[in-house]
Design a protein around this motif. Structure first.
Motif, mmCIF file in Angstrom:
data_model
loop_
_atom_site.group_PDB
_atom_site.id
_atom_site.type_symbol
_atom_site.label_atom_id
_atom_site.label_comp_id
_atom_site.label_asym_id
_atom_site.label_seq_id
_atom_site.Cartn_x
_atom_site.Cartn_y
_atom_site.Cartn_z
ATOM 1 N N PRO A 94 0.846 -1.203 0.000
ATOM 2 C CA PRO A 94 0.000 0.000 0.000
ATOM 3 C C PRO A 94 0.872 1.240 0.000
ATOM 4 O O PRO A 94 2.035 1.209 0.417
ATOM 5 N N PHE A 95 0.309 2.351 -0.427
ATOM 6 C CA PHE A 95 1.095 3.573 -0.610
ATOM 7 C C PHE A 95 1.772 4.013 0.682
ATOM 8 O O PHE A 95 2.908 4.486 0.672
ATOM 9 N N ARG A 96 1.067 3.864 1.828
ATOM 10 C CA ARG A 96 1.641 4.328 3.093
ATOM 11 C C ARG A 96 2.903 3.561 3.465
ATOM 12 O O ARG A 96 3.708 4.038 4.275
ATOM 13 N N TRP A 97 3.063 2.356 2.908
ATOM 14 C CA TRP A 97 4.289 1.588 3.134
ATOM 15 C C TRP A 97 5.254 1.721 1.950
ATOM 16 O O TRP A 97 6.468 1.724 2.146
ATOM 17 N N ALA A 98 4.693 1.799 0.745
ATOM 18 C CA ALA A 98 5.549 1.828 -0.443
ATOM 19 C C ALA A 98 6.374 3.108 -0.514
ATOM 20 O O ALA A 98 7.557 3.080 -0.882
ATOM 21 N N ALA A 99 5.767 4.250 -0.176
ATOM 22 C CA ALA A 99 6.475 5.532 -0.299
ATOM 23 C C ALA A 99 7.749 5.566 0.551
ATOM 24 O O ALA A 99 8.835 5.869 0.030
ATOM 25 N N PRO A 100 7.673 5.282 1.859
ATOM 26 C CA PRO A 100 8.931 5.302 2.630
ATOM 27 C C PRO A 100 9.917 4.222 2.195
ATOM 28 O O PRO A 100 11.138 4.421 2.296
ATOM 29 N N THR A 101 9.386 3.084 1.701
ATOM 30 C CA THR A 101 10.281 2.023 1.228
ATOM 31 C C THR A 101 11.084 2.494 0.019
ATOM 32 O O THR A 101 12.299 2.272 -0.075
ATOM 33 N N VAL A 102 10.414 3.151 -0.915
ATOM 34 C CA VAL A 102 11.096 3.646 -2.114
ATOM 35 C C VAL A 102 12.127 4.710 -1.738
ATOM 36 O O VAL A 102 13.260 4.716 -2.258
ATOM 37 N N VAL A 103 11.772 5.614 -0.837
ATOM 38 C CA VAL A 103 12.721 6.641 -0.403
ATOM 39 C C VAL A 103 13.941 5.991 0.243
ATOM 40 O O VAL A 103 15.097 6.389 -0.006
ATOM 41 N N ALA A 104 13.681 4.967 1.067
ATOM 42 C CA ALA A 104 14.796 4.275 1.729
ATOM 43 C C ALA A 104 15.707 3.603 0.701
ATOM 44 O O ALA A 104 16.945 3.616 0.845
ATOM 45 N N ILE A 105 15.128 3.019 -0.341
ATOM 46 C CA ILE A 105 15.935 2.373 -1.380
ATOM 47 C C ILE A 105 16.774 3.403 -2.126
ATOM 48 O O ILE A 105 17.963 3.176 -2.410
ATOM 49 N N ALA A 106 16.165 4.566 -2.451
ATOM 50 C CA ALA A 106 16.917 5.618 -3.149
ATOM 51 C C ALA A 106 18.073 6.130 -2.279
ATOM 52 O O ALA A 106 19.199 6.348 -2.767
ATOM 53 N N VAL A 107 17.813 6.324 -0.993
ATOM 54 C CA VAL A 107 18.868 6.786 -0.081
ATOM 55 C C VAL A 107 19.977 5.740 0.020
ATOM 56 O O VAL A 107 21.169 6.064 0.048
ATOM 57 N N THR A 108 19.571 4.466 0.046
ATOM 58 C CA THR A 108 20.557 3.387 0.116
ATOM 59 C C THR A 108 21.482 3.407 -1.099
ATOM 60 O O THR A 108 22.702 3.199 -0.988
ATOM 61 N N ALA A 109 20.897 3.663 -2.285
ATOM 62 C CA ALA A 109 21.708 3.713 -3.499
ATOM 63 C C ALA A 109 22.786 4.781 -3.404
ATOM 64 O O ALA A 109 23.915 4.609 -3.900
ATOM 65 N N VAL A 110 22.464 5.900 -2.766
ATOM 66 C CA VAL A 110 23.448 6.977 -2.617
ATOM 67 C C VAL A 110 24.473 6.629 -1.536
ATOM 68 O O VAL A 110 25.691 6.809 -1.724
ATOM 69 N N LEU A 111 23.995 6.108 -0.409
ATOM 70 C CA LEU A 111 24.893 5.823 0.715
ATOM 71 C C LEU A 111 25.869 4.704 0.418
ATOM 72 O O LEU A 111 26.927 4.604 1.074
ATOM 73 N N ALA A 152 19.624 6.266 -7.885
ATOM 74 C CA ALA A 152 18.620 6.834 -6.979
ATOM 75 C C ALA A 152 17.519 7.542 -7.764
ATOM 76 O O ALA A 152 16.321 7.405 -7.461
ATOM 77 N N PHE A 153 17.929 8.293 -8.789
ATOM 78 C CA PHE A 153 16.919 8.955 -9.637
ATOM 79 C C PHE A 153 16.066 7.919 -10.352
ATOM 80 O O PHE A 153 14.834 8.075 -10.461
ATOM 81 N N GLY A 154 16.699 6.856 -10.860
ATOM 82 C CA GLY A 154 15.949 5.803 -11.533
ATOM 83 C C GLY A 154 14.951 5.137 -10.601
ATOM 84 O O GLY A 154 13.828 4.805 -11.003
ATOM 85 N N VAL A 155 15.343 4.932 -9.343
ATOM 86 C CA VAL A 155 14.439 4.344 -8.351
ATOM 87 C C VAL A 155 13.201 5.217 -8.175
ATOM 88 O O VAL A 155 12.052 4.743 -8.211
ATOM 89 N N MET A 156 13.401 6.515 -7.988
ATOM 90 C CA MET A 156 12.265 7.421 -7.768
ATOM 91 C C MET A 156 11.385 7.537 -9.007
ATOM 92 O O MET A 156 10.155 7.493 -8.923
ATOM 93 N N ALA A 157 12.022 7.694 -10.183
ATOM 94 C CA ALA A 157 11.248 7.856 -11.420
ATOM 95 C C ALA A 157 10.422 6.607 -11.724
ATOM 96 O O ALA A 157 9.242 6.693 -12.082
ATOM 97 N N ALA A 158 11.054 5.432 -11.590
ATOM 98 C CA ALA A 158 10.336 4.191 -11.878
ATOM 99 C C ALA A 158 9.197 3.987 -10.898
ATOM 100 O O ALA A 158 8.088 3.569 -11.269
ATOM 101 N N ALA A 159 9.456 4.280 -9.618
ATOM 102 C CA ALA A 159 8.415 4.094 -8.602
ATOM 103 C C ALA A 159 7.227 5.017 -8.853
ATOM 104 O O ALA A 159 6.067 4.601 -8.750
ATOM 105 N N ILE A 160 7.500 6.278 -9.194
ATOM 106 C CA ILE A 160 6.407 7.226 -9.456
ATOM 107 C C ILE A 160 5.604 6.793 -10.671
ATOM 108 O O ILE A 160 4.363 6.846 -10.670
ATOM 109 N N ALA A 161 6.292 6.339 -11.714
ATOM 110 C CA ALA A 161 5.583 5.909 -12.924
ATOM 111 C C ALA A 161 4.697 4.705 -12.647
ATOM 112 O O ALA A 161 3.538 4.651 -13.079
#
Length: 369
Positions: A120-137, A151-160
């Motif tokens: 669900p969105f309430r779980w998916a949104a923080p999960t995607v952010v965490a994955i993008a942050v992980t890619a940078v860290l 990280a950009f690809g993670v966010m763009a794909a998730a939003i699409a």
């Protein structure tokens, strides 16, 4: 890596699986890195892990696509089996990065897409952010770069994918709403039809029962009266049957009992006191449809134009009249109004339309010559 986003459109089409599989092309970098690794065993293990990762991703995609087609939205209140596949995919992604190093970071985009499909969105949104942050860290590891592109690809794909999932959900809601409206329409039509049948048959069957009882009591006392009652009983039965046939055939609006019932309702809604006949058994069968139109047009004019406080409907074997105590139309002639059609119907049956100004009020009547 943002190109992985188009995997989502496959959730709604027959060719979707092939489009989803195409975007696995971006896993070719981890596979190449595995074959080129100095540690042959470690590299082949990484290639095998990548292949299993791709298979689990497609399995997850297939499952969520089937769920979307069945339910309209692949996401439920709890992840269920999809959540198990997501955890498996995440574990395989971690193993890819351990075995292959930095090229294995490509798995993060697929994990983010899978999270959006499953959670669900309430779980998916923080999960995607965490994955993008992980890619940078991960760039903090020795010899690794900061993967801002991933990280950009993670966010763009998730939003699409989330946008596509939202469209699927909205379409499913529209389909469900249309289905509910259709069910309500059927229920309303059933209620309307049952109500009309009650209006049509209620009084007729009551009169038939009373006349049958009267004929039974008179059969030994007054044979002539009994024959008259039986003849009247036969006529009433035929009239009731004709009204039912019209209702079943879709001509319920042209039945006299139905129009009387509707006139009572309409006048009451307009706060006009109504005096209506309790029955229509005195009207011959061949005139019932014409008199039904008379009641309809007359009452409609009373409600729309007269400003009356009282309306009376009179029925007889050769006459139907609607009178009121209002101002009446500004032009005495029925021409140019809804009464024109009624005049033509009356003429077709050898009757005539008579409009009369009263003091006060107005009268519309159809009289059989």
């Amino acid at each position: 890596m943002s190109e992985t986003a188009p995997a989502a459109p496959g959730m709604v089409g027959r060719r979707g699986p092939w489009f989803a599989a195409i975007w696995l092309f971006f896993l070719i970098d981890p596979v190449r890195a595995g074959f080129q690794a100095d540690d042959r065993v470690r590299g082949l293990a990484g290639v095998a892990t990548t292949a299993v990762f791709a298979a689990v991703y497609m399995l997850l995609w297939w499952r969520m696509r089937a769920r979307a087609q069945a339910l309209g939205d692949p996401v439920g209140e709890t992840p269920g089996a999809g959540g198990t596949l997501l955890l498996t995919l995440t574990a395989l992604g971690v193993l890819m990065m351990v075995l292959l190093g930095e090229p294995g970071v490509a798995c993060l985009v697929y994990v983010a897409v899978a999270a959006v499909m499953v959670l669900p969105f309430r779980w998916a949104a923080p999960t995607v952010v965490a994955i993008a942050v992980t890619a940078v860290l991960l760039g903090l590891l020795p010899g690794w770069e900061f993967e801002f592109g991933v990280a950009f690809g993670v966010m763009a794909a998730a939003i699409a994918v989330f946008g596509m999932r939202t469209i699927i959900s909205r379409n499913a809601q529209l389909v469900a709403a249309h289905a509910r409206n259709a069910e309500l329409a059927v229920d309303n039509e059933r209620s309307r039809f049952a109500r009309d049948l009650h209006d049509i048959l209620g009084h007729s069957l009551t009169v038939i029962t009373i006349k049958a009882e009267l004929a039974r009591r008179l059969i030994d006392v007054d044979p002539e009266r009994t024959r008259a009652e039986l003849a009247d009983l036969e006529r009433l039965s035929r009239d009731a049957l004709a009204d039912v046939r019209r209702a079943v055939e879709g001509y319920r609006d042209l039945t006299l009992p139905g129009e009387l019932a509707r006139a009572r309702t309409a006048l009451g809604a307009a706060e006009i006191e109504a005096t209506l006949p309790n029955s229509a058994e005195d009207v011959p069968s061949e005139l019932r449809e014409l008199f039904a139109w008379t009641v309809r047009e007359g009452v409609t004019n009373v409600i729309r134009h007269s400003g009356a406080r009282h309306c009376e409907v009179l029925l007889g074997p050769g006459r139907a009249e609607v009178r009121d105590d209002g101002a009446g139309p500004s032009v005495p002639s029925p021409r140019g109004s809804g009464l024109t059609g009624l005049q033509e119907r009356a003429a077709a049956l050898g009757a005539r339309l008579v409009t009369t100004r009263l003091d006060p009020g107005w009268s519309v009547a159809v009289v059989v010559e």
